[in-house]
Design a protein around this motif. Structure first.
Motif, PDB file in Angstrom:
ATOM      1  N   ALA A   1       0.814  -1.215   0.000  1.00 12.96           N
ATOM      2  CA  ALA A   1       0.000   0.000   0.000  1.00 12.96           C
ATOM      3  C   ALA A   1       0.849   1.267   0.000  1.00 12.96           C
ATOM      4  N   THR A   2       2.096   1.164   0.407  1.00  9.31           N
ATOM      5  CA  THR A   2       2.971   2.346   0.413  1.00  9.31           C
ATOM      6  C   THR A   2       3.712   2.514  -0.910  1.00  9.31           C
ATOM      7  N   GLY A   3       3.337   1.755  -1.939  1.00 12.69           N
ATOM      8  CA  GLY A   3       4.029   1.857  -3.210  1.00 12.69           C
ATOM      9  C   GLY A   3       5.491   1.484  -3.055  1.00 12.69           C
TER      10      GLY A   3
ATOM     11  N   PHE B   1       9.245  -0.341   0.450  1.00 15.80           N
ATOM     12  CA  PHE B   1      10.006  -1.414  -0.199  1.00 15.80           C
ATOM     13  C   PHE B   1      11.451  -1.005  -0.435  1.00 15.80           C
ATOM     14  N   ARG B   2      11.683   0.251  -0.788  1.00 21.54           N
ATOM     15  CA  ARG B   2      13.044   0.688  -1.079  1.00 21.54           C
ATOM     16  C   ARG B   2      13.889   0.881   0.181  1.00 21.54           C
ATOM     17  N   SER B   3      13.252   0.809   1.338  1.00 24.12           N
ATOM     18  CA  SER B   3      13.981   0.947   2.597  1.00 24.12           C
ATOM     19  C   SER B   3      14.785  -0.319   2.875  1.00 24.12           C
TER      20      SER B   3
ATOM     21  N   ARG C   1       4.160  -7.914  11.144  1.00 24.81           N
ATOM     22  CA  ARG C   1       3.090  -7.421  12.005  1.00 24.81           C
ATOM     23  C   ARG C   1       2.435  -6.177  11.412  1.00 24.81           C
ATOM     24  N   LEU C   2       3.238  -5.301  10.809  1.00 26.99           N
ATOM     25  CA  LEU C   2       2.714  -4.066  10.231  1.00 26.99           C
ATOM     26  C   LEU C   2       2.359  -4.207   8.755  1.00 26.99           C
ATOM     27  N   ARG C   3       2.476  -5.413   8.220  1.00 21.02           N
ATOM     28  CA  ARG C   3       2.127  -5.706   6.828  1.00 21.02           C
ATOM     29  C   ARG C   3       2.954  -4.846   5.874  1.00 21.02           C
ATOM     30  N   LEU C   4       4.264  -4.962   6.024  1.00 23.94           N
ATOM     31  CA  LEU C   4       5.208  -4.233   5.191  1.00 23.94           C
ATOM     32  C   LEU C   4       6.232  -5.195   4.611  1.00 23.94           C
TER      33      LEU C   4
ATOM     34  N   ARG D   1      14.124  -7.969   2.547  1.00 24.83           N
ATOM     35  CA  ARG D   1      13.412  -9.196   2.952  1.00 24.83           C
ATOM     36  C   ARG D   1      12.154  -9.327   2.104  1.00 24.83           C
ATOM     37  N   PRO D   2      12.303  -9.529   0.807  1.00 26.47           N
ATOM     38  CA  PRO D   2      11.133  -9.511  -0.079  1.00 26.47           C
ATOM     39  C   PRO D   2      10.253 -10.749   0.089  1.00 26.47           C
ATOM     40  N   ARG D   3       8.973 -10.547  -0.044  1.00 22.80           N
ATOM     41  CA  ARG D   3       7.987 -11.623  -0.080  1.00 22.80           C
ATOM     42  C   ARG D   3       7.017 -11.332  -1.218  1.00 22.80           C
TER      43      ARG D   3
END
Length: 476
Positions: free
Chosen positions: A384-386, A390-392, A403-406, A411-413
């Protein structure tokens, strides 16, 4: 005649918003609004990197617009931009002559900071419109013509701006504190008005304290340091000041600030201007939209300055030249070679056809979720954060991410029923590297790659789609 002028300005802003190239900043705001329209809540059900008002307030727009959510959100922002200009004009008329008010409003409308902010589906136009709408009432309070009802509205509007974007919290708090020393501003009633947006923010915090703190407070501070770790010069004070100067110079803001500073007097408008400038310079790096909180009070103060002591020919020429410079980035963007909204909508339709052909109905993982409404699919909450989380690189631990759905690139999934790449890159002011990394993860997981005809997009489907079971049939 006045209504016709404002209608023409709104139409012009609307046309510019539809013609402006795609910017990857729009991704998280379109995604959040679409998810909120489906009943999901920020921080609890998906990560959101700002205060919560915008997706909750604009969710009905997404619910009504459906496939046209992205252009609809741009049009809403264009209308909010016209509201911001109208607020500046009204406040300037309350404190200066009609001529000075018209000049100040026109100069404000031509600033690149404003034109960019209201031309995309970001979260800048809503708080700017709320702040600017409060200014006529602030002026009346300064002139001892304000009522308690006005004070309630001021508190509601300024706190509402802060509930839409965290950088507006500083001007709102500065006005509230300064009103304590000016009883004519009715500080208890200002606080009463501010209580409703504050309650909304508190409610979303109580629903998901960890997600709220990370999205609203932690991520904006730490993420730029992480992303620009290999380019530390971008985080330097010298570059920050140079960028701020450059953005102010793209429009009449810079000469207006110099003119106003020469005859600055203590007032509520001065407090709002100072707080807006501090709010713009606090984040690192400084981007042009960060300066927007300072511009509405600045141009009201400019109208007062023009009314009390009209500037000489040199200053008038400077205002005209800088005003013309403010239009240059918009003209360049419209004439550029980037991806434009009409093209993006056609590409989304092609993505939809491909997903339909592959019988993929569920949420899609993508760094460019702004393309999904027209594709008839929802983004997975994890994206949801585009591209921005992810780039972090390890801002959170693995357990906290889940837990925060990130999902981060370290650590890609691959959640969701498919992965869509092709919308994040230099053509949307983003990074080609990020989509390439997501595509590589999908390939390594054995997902099948399907090009979307006529576009740069590619869909990755899980192995189950790559080798579907044959349909049973009976031999005669």
């Amino acid at each position: 005649m006045r209504a016709a002028c404002w209608a023409a300005l709104t139409l012009l802003f609307a046309l510019l918003s539809l013609a402006r190239p795609v910017d990857h900043d729009e991704s998280q705001y379109v995604a959040a609004t679409v998810l909120a329209a489906k009943g999901l809540l920020p921080y609890r059900d998906f990560a959101y990197l700002q205060t919560p008002l915008q997706p909750l307030l604009l969710a009905p727009v997404a619910w009504i617009a459906g496939a046209w959510t992205w252009p609809a959100l741009r049009l809403v922002n264009a209308a909010l931009g016209a509201v911001a200009v109208a607020g500046v004009h009204r406040a300037a008329r309350e404190s200066a002559g009609p001529g000075a008010a018209l000049i100040a409003a026109a100069l404000f409308a031509g600033c690149d900071v404003l034109l960019f902010s209201i031309g995309t589906a970001r979260n800048d136009a809503l708080p700017a419109a709320l702040l600017a709408s409060a200014l006529p009432l602030v002026v009346r309070a300064e002139q001892e013509r304000g009522t308690r009802t006005h004070a309630v509205l001021i508190g509601l509007l300024l706190a509402g701006a802060a509930a839409a974007k965290i950088s507006y919290a500083l001007p709102a708090a500065a006005y509230g504190l300064s009103s304590l020393a000016r009883r004519r501003h009715h500080p208890p009633h200002v606080a009463l008005g501010a209580s409703l947006p504050a309650a909304l923010v508190a409610w979303t915090y109580l629903l998901a304290p960890e997600g709220f703190v990370f999205g609203v407070l932690d991520f904006p501070v730490r993420a730029p340091l992480d992303w620009y770790a290999d380019r530390p010069v971008k985080l330097s004070l010298a570059v920050k000041l140079l960028d701020a100067f450059k953005f102010l110079a793209l429009g009449a803001s810079l000469p207006a600030l110099l003119l106003v500073a020469r005859r600055l007097r203590p007032s509520a408008l001065t407090v709002l201007l100072a707080a807006g400038l501090v709010a713009a310079l606090l984040p690192t790096p400084t981007w042009r939209q960060y300066l927007l909180p300072a511009l509405p009070p600045l141009f009201v103060l400019l109208a007062i300055r023009l009314h009390e002591r009209p500037p000489g020919p040199a200053w008038r020429i400077a205002l005209a030249v800088f005003a013309a410079a403010g239009l240059a980035p918009t003209v360049a963007a419209l004439a550029g070679q980037g991806l434009f909204l009409a093209q993006a909508m056609r590409q989304s339709a092609a993505v939809r056809a491909t997903l339909d052909r592959l019988a993929i109905r569920g949420p899609v993982a993508t760094l460019s979720p702004q393309f999904l409404p027209a594709a008839g699919r929802l983004p997975t909450p994890e994206f949801a954060t585009g591209p921005f989380y992810f780039r972090s690189d390890r801002l959170l631990g693995e357990v906290a991410e889940r837990r925060l759905r990130l999902i981060s690139r370290s650590r890609p999934r691959l959640p969701g029923s498919a992965v869509l790449v092709g919308g994040e890159g230099r053509h949307t002011s983003g990074s080609d590297l990020l989509d390439a990394q997501l595509a590589q993860v999908a390939r390594q997981a054995g997902w099948r790659e399907v090009p979307v005809p006529g576009t740069r997009f590619r869909v990755f489907t899980p192995p189950a789609y790559a080798a579907p079971r044959p349909v049973p049939h009976s031999n005669p």
